[in-house]
Each structure stands twice: as structure tokens, then as C-alpha cells.
Design an enzyme around this catalytic site. Structure first.
Site, PDB file in Angstrom:
ATOM      1  N   SER A  54       1.484  -8.233 -12.306  1.00 41.42           N
ATOM      2  CA  SER A  54       0.172  -8.658 -11.819  1.00 41.42           C
ATOM      3  C   SER A  54      -0.153 -10.020 -12.417  1.00 41.42           C
ATOM      4  O   SER A  54      -0.406 -10.142 -13.624  1.00 41.42           O
ATOM      5  CB  SER A  54      -0.890  -7.640 -12.214  1.00 41.42           C
ATOM      6  OG  SER A  54      -2.171  -8.097 -11.839  1.00 41.42           O
TER       7      SER A  54
ATOM      8  N   HIS B 123       2.399  -9.406  -7.719  1.00 43.66           N
ATOM      9  CA  HIS B 123       1.147  -8.815  -7.263  1.00 43.66           C
ATOM     10  C   HIS B 123       0.002  -9.791  -7.505  1.00 43.66           C
ATOM     11  O   HIS B 123      -0.196 -10.280  -8.619  1.00 43.66           O
ATOM     12  CB  HIS B 123       0.899  -7.507  -8.029  1.00 43.66           C
ATOM     13  CG  HIS B 123      -0.202  -6.665  -7.468  1.00 43.66           C
ATOM     14  ND1 HIS B 123      -0.048  -5.890  -6.341  1.00 43.66           N
ATOM     15  CD2 HIS B 123      -1.476  -6.482  -7.876  1.00 43.66           C
ATOM     16  CE1 HIS B 123      -1.170  -5.251  -6.091  1.00 43.66           C
ATOM     17  NE2 HIS B 123      -2.070  -5.600  -6.999  1.00 43.66           N
TER      18      HIS B 123
ATOM     19  N   ASP C 103      -3.991 -10.226  -7.377  1.00 48.82           N
ATOM     20  CA  ASP C 103      -5.272  -9.522  -7.331  1.00 48.82           C
ATOM     21  C   ASP C 103      -6.363 -10.463  -6.840  1.00 48.82           C
ATOM     22  O   ASP C 103      -6.788 -11.369  -7.570  1.00 48.82           O
ATOM     23  CB  ASP C 103      -5.631  -8.995  -8.720  1.00 48.82           C
ATOM     24  CG  ASP C 103      -4.730  -7.846  -9.142  1.00 48.82           C
ATOM     25  OD1 ASP C 103      -4.662  -6.854  -8.405  1.00 48.82           O
ATOM     26  OD2 ASP C 103      -4.097  -7.954 -10.207  1.00 48.82           O
TER      27      ASP C 103
ATOM     28  N   MET D  10     -10.145 -10.853  -5.837  1.00 45.75           N
ATOM     29  CA  MET D  10     -11.432 -10.176  -6.039  1.00 45.75           C
ATOM     30  C   MET D  10     -12.573 -11.113  -5.635  1.00 45.75           C
ATOM     31  O   MET D  10     -12.522 -12.309  -5.923  1.00 45.75           O
ATOM     32  CB  MET D  10     -11.600  -9.767  -7.504  1.00 45.75           C
ATOM     33  CG  MET D  10     -10.457  -8.929  -8.036  1.00 45.75           C
ATOM     34  SD  MET D  10     -10.740  -8.447  -9.771  1.00 45.75           S
ATOM     35  CE  MET D  10      -9.134  -7.798 -10.205  1.00 45.75           C
TER      36      MET D  10
ATOM     37  N   HIS E  58      -3.367  -8.215  -2.854  1.00 44.77           N
ATOM     38  CA  HIS E  58      -4.210  -7.022  -2.929  1.00 44.77           C
ATOM     39  C   HIS E  58      -5.656  -7.486  -2.809  1.00 44.77           C
ATOM     40  O   HIS E  58      -6.229  -8.015  -3.763  1.00 44.77           O
ATOM     41  CB  HIS E  58      -3.940  -6.311  -4.262  1.00 44.77           C
ATOM     42  CG  HIS E  58      -4.814  -5.144  -4.537  1.00 44.77           C
ATOM     43  ND1 HIS E  58      -4.929  -4.579  -5.789  1.00 44.77           N
ATOM     44  CD2 HIS E  58      -5.635  -4.404  -3.729  1.00 44.77           C
ATOM     45  CE1 HIS E  58      -5.773  -3.569  -5.746  1.00 44.77           C
ATOM     46  NE2 HIS E  58      -6.220  -3.441  -4.512  1.00 44.77           N
TER      47      HIS E  58
ATOM     48  N   MET F 173      -9.233  -7.021  -2.913  1.00 46.46           N
ATOM     49  CA  MET F 173     -10.355  -6.212  -3.389  1.00 46.46           C
ATOM     50  C   MET F 173     -11.638  -6.935  -2.977  1.00 46.46           C
ATOM     51  O   MET F 173     -12.359  -7.509  -3.803  1.00 46.46           O
ATOM     52  CB  MET F 173     -10.259  -6.029  -4.907  1.00 46.46           C
ATOM     53  CG  MET F 173      -9.149  -5.084  -5.311  1.00 46.46           C
ATOM     54  SD  MET F 173      -8.817  -5.077  -7.096  1.00 46.46           S
ATOM     55  CE  MET F 173      -7.577  -6.373  -7.173  1.00 46.46           C
TER      56      MET F 173
ATOM     57  N   MET G  16      -4.672   3.407  -6.741  1.00 36.52           N
ATOM     58  CA  MET G  16      -5.278   2.832  -7.933  1.00 36.52           C
ATOM     59  C   MET G  16      -5.411   3.908  -9.008  1.00 36.52           C
ATOM     60  O   MET G  16      -6.024   4.960  -8.769  1.00 36.52           O
ATOM     61  CB  MET G  16      -6.656   2.250  -7.619  1.00 36.52           C
ATOM     62  CG  MET G  16      -6.651   1.041  -6.685  1.00 36.52           C
ATOM     63  SD  MET G  16      -5.737  -0.369  -7.343  1.00 36.52           S
ATOM     64  CE  MET G  16      -6.650  -0.703  -8.873  1.00 36.52           C
TER      65      MET G  16
ATOM     66  N   GLY H 269     -11.000  -3.999 -10.657  1.00 39.92           N
ATOM     67  CA  GLY H 269     -11.909  -5.052 -11.083  1.00 39.92           C
ATOM     68  C   GLY H 269     -11.520  -5.741 -12.371  1.00 39.92           C
ATOM     69  O   GLY H 269     -11.771  -6.925 -12.544  1.00 39.92           O
ATOM     70  N   PHE H 270     -10.881  -5.003 -13.278  1.00 37.45           N
ATOM     71  CA  PHE H 270     -10.534  -5.576 -14.574  1.00 37.45           C
ATOM     72  C   PHE H 270      -9.187  -5.046 -15.051  1.00 37.45           C
ATOM     73  O   PHE H 270      -8.839  -3.897 -14.787  1.00 37.45           O
ATOM     74  CB  PHE H 270     -11.601  -5.247 -15.623  1.00 37.45           C
ATOM     75  CG  PHE H 270     -12.943  -5.849 -15.324  1.00 37.45           C
ATOM     76  CD1 PHE H 270     -13.223  -7.169 -15.648  1.00 37.45           C
ATOM     77  CD2 PHE H 270     -13.923  -5.094 -14.696  1.00 37.45           C
ATOM     78  CE1 PHE H 270     -14.458  -7.721 -15.366  1.00 37.45           C
ATOM     79  CE2 PHE H 270     -15.164  -5.637 -14.414  1.00 37.45           C
ATOM     80  CZ  PHE H 270     -15.428  -6.962 -14.742  1.00 37.45           C
ATOM     81  N   GLY H 271      -8.443  -5.896 -15.777  1.00 40.08           N
ATOM     82  CA  GLY H 271      -7.184  -5.472 -16.353  1.00 40.08           C
ATOM     83  C   GLY H 271      -7.389  -4.800 -17.688  1.00 40.08           C
ATOM     84  O   GLY H 271      -8.487  -4.767 -18.245  1.00 40.08           O
ATOM     85  N   GLY H 272      -6.294  -4.250 -18.224  1.00 42.86           N
ATOM     86  CA  GLY H 272      -6.329  -3.670 -19.561  1.00 42.86           C
ATOM     87  C   GLY H 272      -6.950  -2.298 -19.679  1.00 42.86           C
ATOM     88  O   GLY H 272      -7.201  -1.822 -20.790  1.00 42.86           O
TER      89      GLY H 272
ATOM     90  N   ASP I 244      -1.151   1.121  -9.352  1.00 40.40           N
ATOM     91  CA  ASP I 244      -1.699  -0.032 -10.077  1.00 40.40           C
ATOM     92  C   ASP I 244      -2.771   0.443 -11.048  1.00 40.40           C
ATOM     93  O   ASP I 244      -3.755   1.046 -10.641  1.00 40.40           O
ATOM     94  CB  ASP I 244      -2.299  -1.015  -9.065  1.00 40.40           C
ATOM     95  CG  ASP I 244      -2.884  -2.261  -9.706  1.00 40.40           C
ATOM     96  OD1 ASP I 244      -2.822  -2.395 -10.939  1.00 40.40           O
ATOM     97  OD2 ASP I 244      -3.404  -3.104  -8.958  1.00 40.40           O
ATOM     98  N   GLY I 245      -2.536   0.166 -12.335  1.00 36.19           N
ATOM     99  CA  GLY I 245      -3.574   0.459 -13.315  1.00 36.19           C
ATOM    100  C   GLY I 245      -3.090   1.193 -14.540  1.00 36.19           C
ATOM    101  O   GLY I 245      -2.753   2.381 -14.459  1.00 36.19           O
ATOM    102  N   GLY I 246      -3.011   0.483 -15.650  1.00 34.36           N
ATOM    103  CA  GLY I 246      -2.709   1.136 -16.919  1.00 34.36           C
ATOM    104  C   GLY I 246      -1.267   1.530 -17.131  1.00 34.36           C
ATOM    105  O   GLY I 246      -0.979   2.304 -18.051  1.00 34.36           O
TER     106      GLY I 246
ATOM    107  N   GLY J 100       0.417  -5.226 -15.495  1.00 31.07           N
ATOM    108  CA  GLY J 100      -0.278  -6.450 -15.876  1.00 31.07           C
ATOM    109  C   GLY J 100      -0.214  -6.732 -17.357  1.00 31.07           C
ATOM    110  O   GLY J 100       0.724  -7.346 -17.861  1.00 31.07           O
ATOM    111  N   SER J 101      -1.211  -6.261 -18.098  1.00 23.21           N
ATOM    112  CA  SER J 101      -1.344  -6.600 -19.513  1.00 23.21           C
ATOM    113  C   SER J 101      -0.215  -6.040 -20.372  1.00 23.21           C
ATOM    114  O   SER J 101       0.049  -6.545 -21.463  1.00 23.21           O
ATOM    115  CB  SER J 101      -2.696  -6.132 -20.046  1.00 23.21           C
ATOM    116  OG  SER J 101      -2.874  -4.744 -19.839  1.00 23.21           O
TER     117      SER J 101
END
Length: 222
Positions: free
Chosen positions: A8, A33, A35, A37, A66, A68, A137, A142-145, A175-177, A197-198
Site C-alpha cells: 500500500s 495498491h 488508496d 480517499m 482502491h 474510498m 476490508m 481511512g487510516f493505516g496502522g 486489506d488491513g492490519g 502497508g505499515s
């Protein structure tokens, strides 16, 4: 199907995006990817088609947009012009989801649908034959991490079963975590494309992180 790692870009240092893209490409990454927004559908604002078009010169890997955003159909032509290869819209943001998917396909790019953690995956059943990708998702967008909401992976298992039952060929993305500690749970559920991502973009560690994820995937796939 070989599992895809889709970094990401939002998690990378924006001052070095070109360098970061080249770095992940050198490690065999084939999908990036993006993002997008709008500050309305999600409480964050990122970038639009202009920066995407500028980044296109750095690589020919898949640009996976993606969206959003509310009313995503307004932005589809601009992102196609920016040379993305796939566009994923949120089911929650589309009044006429099938029509929006047809619009994406008519533009000659792959069409995907994303669903938030609280959205029942069964709502997608009527459009599954028209999809190239389903994005589950595992955090609220909306936010990474953020920490992954792992119970959401039951949606992935449902999608995997549907693919087999109805001989469909859409790709299952999550996507996510995603991190090195929980990636096995994503893979066991049936995720085929992992947005990371992170846990991937870290100063001085990005290459090592990619290699570590690749080793974990290889070990899982045997």
C-alpha cells in the site's frame, strides 16, 4: 494461483515514492495498491489521478486503485486516463453497483468491489460473476496502522466457497492490519492478494520485510 503481495503506497514516505516503487519492483512485487480517499466516504484525504499519472513512469506493475470515495463513477475516467490497471469501488458508496462495475469494465480495466467490516459479504452475490476482484476490508477504512479485525476473515472463506461452487474467477483480496504474525490466518482463510502497508514500508527495512513476507507465503504454500 500464486499469492500476491500488494504494497500500500500510502504507507511509504511520499517524498520518496518513486524510489520506493523501484525498490519493491526489484523485489518481484507485481501489484501496487493505491488508496484513494476523498475526506467524505472516509475521514482522510490522500491523492488523486494527477500524482498517479506521474508515478506511472516508474514502473509497469499493476496499479490497483482502491476508491474510498462517494460517487466513485465520477472519478473512474480520470483514473483510467492516469493508466491504472484495476479499479475497486466500495459497495457502500454505489447506488447502482452493477452499473458502476460495467462502467469500469467498459473502460478496459479490471473491476473490483470492496466491503467494510460491518457489511455482509452475501450482498455481493448478485455481482460476483461481473467481478475481477473482491476486497475484504479487515479494518475500517481511512487510516493505516490499525489492528486487523480477524473475525472478518469468515467472509473470505465464504467467497472462496462461492468461487469453487460456481466456478468463478475473481481474486480475493484483503486489506488491513496484515503483518508477519497474522499472515498465516489470512492465507488459511483463502486470501489471494494481500494488501500490506505499515508492516512492509519501513525506512531501511522495506526490502527485508518483503523477503520475510515472501518466505512466510512460500512456507505456507509448501
Amino acid at each position: 494461483m500464486e499469492t500476491i503481495i500488494a504494497p500500500s503506497l500510502l504507507a511509504a514516505d511520499a517524498g520518496f515514492w518513486g524510489q520506493e516503487i523501484r525498490e519493491v519492483a526489484d523485489e518481484g512485487i507485481v501489484c501496487l495498491h493505491l488508496d484513494i480517499m476523498d475526506g467524505r466516504f472516509v475521514p482522510n484525504l490522500t491523492f488523486g489521478p494527477g500524482p498517479v499519472a506521474m508515478l506511472r513512469k516508474y514502473t509497469d506493475m499493476e496499479f490497483d486503485a482502491h476508491l474510498m470515495v462517494v460517487e466513485p463513477e465520477r472519478l473512474i475516467p480520470a483514473f483510467v486516463a492516469a493508466k491504472v490497471d484495476s479499479i475497486t469501488v466500495h459497495s457502500e458508496a454505489c447506488l447502482h453497483l452493477h452499473r458502476t462495475l460495467e462502467m469500469i469494465r467498459e473502460q478496459g480495466v479490471k473491476a473490483g468491489v470492496a466491503i467494510n467490516p460491518a457489511t455482509p459479504v452475501e450482498l455481493l452475490e448478485p455481482v460476483l460473476p461481473f467481478l475481477d476482484r473482491v476486497l475484504v476490508m479487515t479494518v475500517n477504512p481511512g487510516f493505516g496502522g490499525q489492528k486487523a479485525i480477524l473475525p472478518v476473515l469468515k467472509k473470505v472463506r465464504w467467497l472462496k466457497a462461492k468461487k469453487q461452487e460456481e466456478d468463478l474467477d475473481f481474486q480475493i483480496q484483503a486489506d488491513g492490519g496484515v503483518n508477519q504474525q497474522n499472515i498465516g490466518e489470512f492465507l488459511a482463510a483463502g486470501v489471494e492478494n494481500l494488501v500490506i502497508g505499515s508492516a512492509l514500508f519501513q525506512p531501511g527495512k522495506t526490502r527485508d520485510n518483503i523477503k520475510a513476507f515472501q518466505r512466510l507465503i512460500s512456507a505456507f504454500e509448501g
